[in-house]
Scaffold this active site. Structure first.
Site, PDB file in Angstrom:
ATOM      1  N   GLN A  74      56.605 -38.598 -29.400  1.00  0.00           N
ATOM      2  CA  GLN A  74      56.795 -38.786 -30.836  1.00  0.00           C
ATOM      3  C   GLN A  74      58.289 -38.741 -31.146  1.00  0.00           C
ATOM      4  O   GLN A  74      58.922 -37.697 -31.026  1.00  0.00           O
ATOM      5  CB  GLN A  74      56.064 -37.701 -31.624  1.00  0.00           C
ATOM      6  N   TYR A 130      59.284 -36.065 -43.301  1.00  0.00           N
ATOM      7  CA  TYR A 130      60.527 -36.261 -42.565  1.00  0.00           C
ATOM      8  C   TYR A 130      61.157 -37.610 -42.958  1.00  0.00           C
ATOM      9  O   TYR A 130      60.761 -38.228 -43.934  1.00  0.00           O
ATOM     10  CB  TYR A 130      60.280 -36.123 -41.072  1.00  0.00           C
ATOM     11  N   ARG A 137      52.949 -42.409 -36.810  1.00  0.00           N
ATOM     12  CA  ARG A 137      52.156 -41.386 -37.497  1.00  0.00           C
ATOM     13  C   ARG A 137      52.486 -41.397 -38.981  1.00  0.00           C
ATOM     14  O   ARG A 137      53.653 -41.440 -39.370  1.00  0.00           O
ATOM     15  CB  ARG A 137      52.439 -39.987 -36.927  1.00  0.00           C
ATOM     16  N   GLY A 187      45.138 -30.555 -32.647  1.00  0.00           N
ATOM     17  CA  GLY A 187      46.426 -29.900 -32.547  1.00  0.00           C
ATOM     18  C   GLY A 187      46.318 -28.508 -31.978  1.00  0.00           C
ATOM     19  O   GLY A 187      46.299 -28.307 -30.756  1.00  0.00           O
TER      20      GLY A 187
END
Length: 371
Positions: A97, A184, A232, A322
């Site tokens: 990622q 982000y 994502r 996760g």
């Protein structure tokens, strides 16, 4: 019935099952360089068909966490090579990622103490980076006031994403997942409540809101191919001070439509309801599925029953897990055999030693095996 345990064809590669290990920050790479422990951690979890690594900063500027493994220099590439080799030996695919945190950073993490960068100059004053406190110790610190990237500077950041994709290929990754979620940098451009720009990347039109995300995707595709690029997203997410904005649903559905035309490897949706954010509106995921004709992954509050139901109903193709993968390196086998699923110890999530990192056991029948 199609289930989590069935194989899947992902961008020309066969996954042994439909389980994905979701990206999770662990902050155990001193100097931003993956270690032998990093390789062991991921190798232990190769019962997942696909592993997506923790967020991997594309540059020092893009970093918002002490000791996150990066992907911007040769030493980091060499460190990741031992990870990808071990994961491939375990029979799994692995994407990294690629990450730029934007304004969710701190001057203590930036070169020469410079401010972090963003789509905006507005500080995320209620959000924290994991930087260095006044005593010089790793700590959660309030994100610093950012510098708003100029139009020309945006081009440099797009190039940094493209370079990270090239470096990921050199490191042996099967592909990259662009981090466009959780407030982000990419989402700081997408979100009209944060993006207050007046240039071609501003939030005044849907096209302008999408521009940065699509330029990053296109730059990565140009370097390593569409079948090695995923992204994502967290539609309607509110982490890191994102806010409501007009045409929010239309923005994400338009992005889904654009990404369909690019034939990327996948879109990975993060449902933030499991982290206390408002749930995605009823029916939105089904609308997204109609707008996007490629592989769709969903993370957030997943368990075996939910995964099987959504996979069998063709709402999603792959299910991502996760925190369960932190404490259950053999999660798929536990689900397959009805073995207990253990809970991780939160105090070992970030930083520290291999305790709470590589020492979680597998479960096999009545016995527990240390890895």
């Amino acid at each position: 019935m199609t289930t989590l345990f069935d194989g899947y064809q992902l961008a020309g590669n066969t996954l042994k099952n439909r389980a994905v290990m979701a990206p999770m920050t662990r902050a155990r790479a001193p100097g931003n360089i993956p270690t032998e422990a990093t390789a062991r951690y991921y190798a232990q979890r190769t019962d997942a068909g696909l592993i997506v690594t923790e967020g991997t900063p594309i540059s020092q500027e893009g970093n918002g966490f002490v000791d996150c493994p990066g992907i911007w220099n040769d030493e980091q590439i060499a460190g990741w090579q031992q990870v990808t080799q071990r994961v491939h030996d375990g029979g799994s695919l692995i994407f990294t990622q690629i990450w730029h945190v934007g304004r969710i950073s701190h001057t203590s993490l930036q070169k020469n103490g410079q401010p972090p960068v963003s789509s905006t100059a507005v500080q995320a004053a209620r959000s924290s980076a994991f930087g260095f406190n006044e005593a010089g110790e790793p700590d959660f610190v309030i994100a610093s006031k950012p510098h708003a990237l100029t139009t020309e500077e945006v081009k440099r950041v797009v190039k940094d994403f493209a370079n990270a994709a090239v470096n990921a290929a050199k490191a042996g990754f099967d592909g990259v997942e662009i981090h466009g979620a959780n407030g982000y940098l990419v989402e700081q451009f997408l979100n009209g409540a944060v993006n207050d720009r007046q240039d071609r990347y501003g939030s005044d039109t849907l096209e302008n809101r999408l521009r940065f995300a699509l330029e990053v995707v296109d730059a990565c595709i140009a370097k390593i191919g569409a079948d090695r690029v995923g992204i994502r997203l967290s539609p309607f997410g509110r982490l890191h001070e994102l806010g409501d904005f007009a045409e929010e649903e239309e923005t994400f559905l338009a992005l889904a439509h654009e990404l369909s035309h690019r034939n990327i490897a996948y879109i990975h949706i993060m449902d933030q309801a499991s982290r206390g954010a408002p749930a995605m509106p009823d029916g939105f995921l089904e609308k997204f599925r109609q707008a996007y004709n490629g592989t769709l992954i969903l993370a957030g509050g997943m368990d075996l029953n939910k995964a099987n139901e959504m996979i069998n109903n063709n709402i999603i193709d792959l299910a991502a897990f996760g925190a369960k993968y932190i404490s259950n390196p053999d999660l798929v086998e536990r689900y397959r055999h009805g073995w207990p699923v253990s809970e991780p110890d939160h105090k070992y999530y970030y930083g520290g030693t291999e305790q709470g990192y590589t020492d979680y056991p597998t479960f096999s029948g009545a016995t527990t095996i240390k890895l």
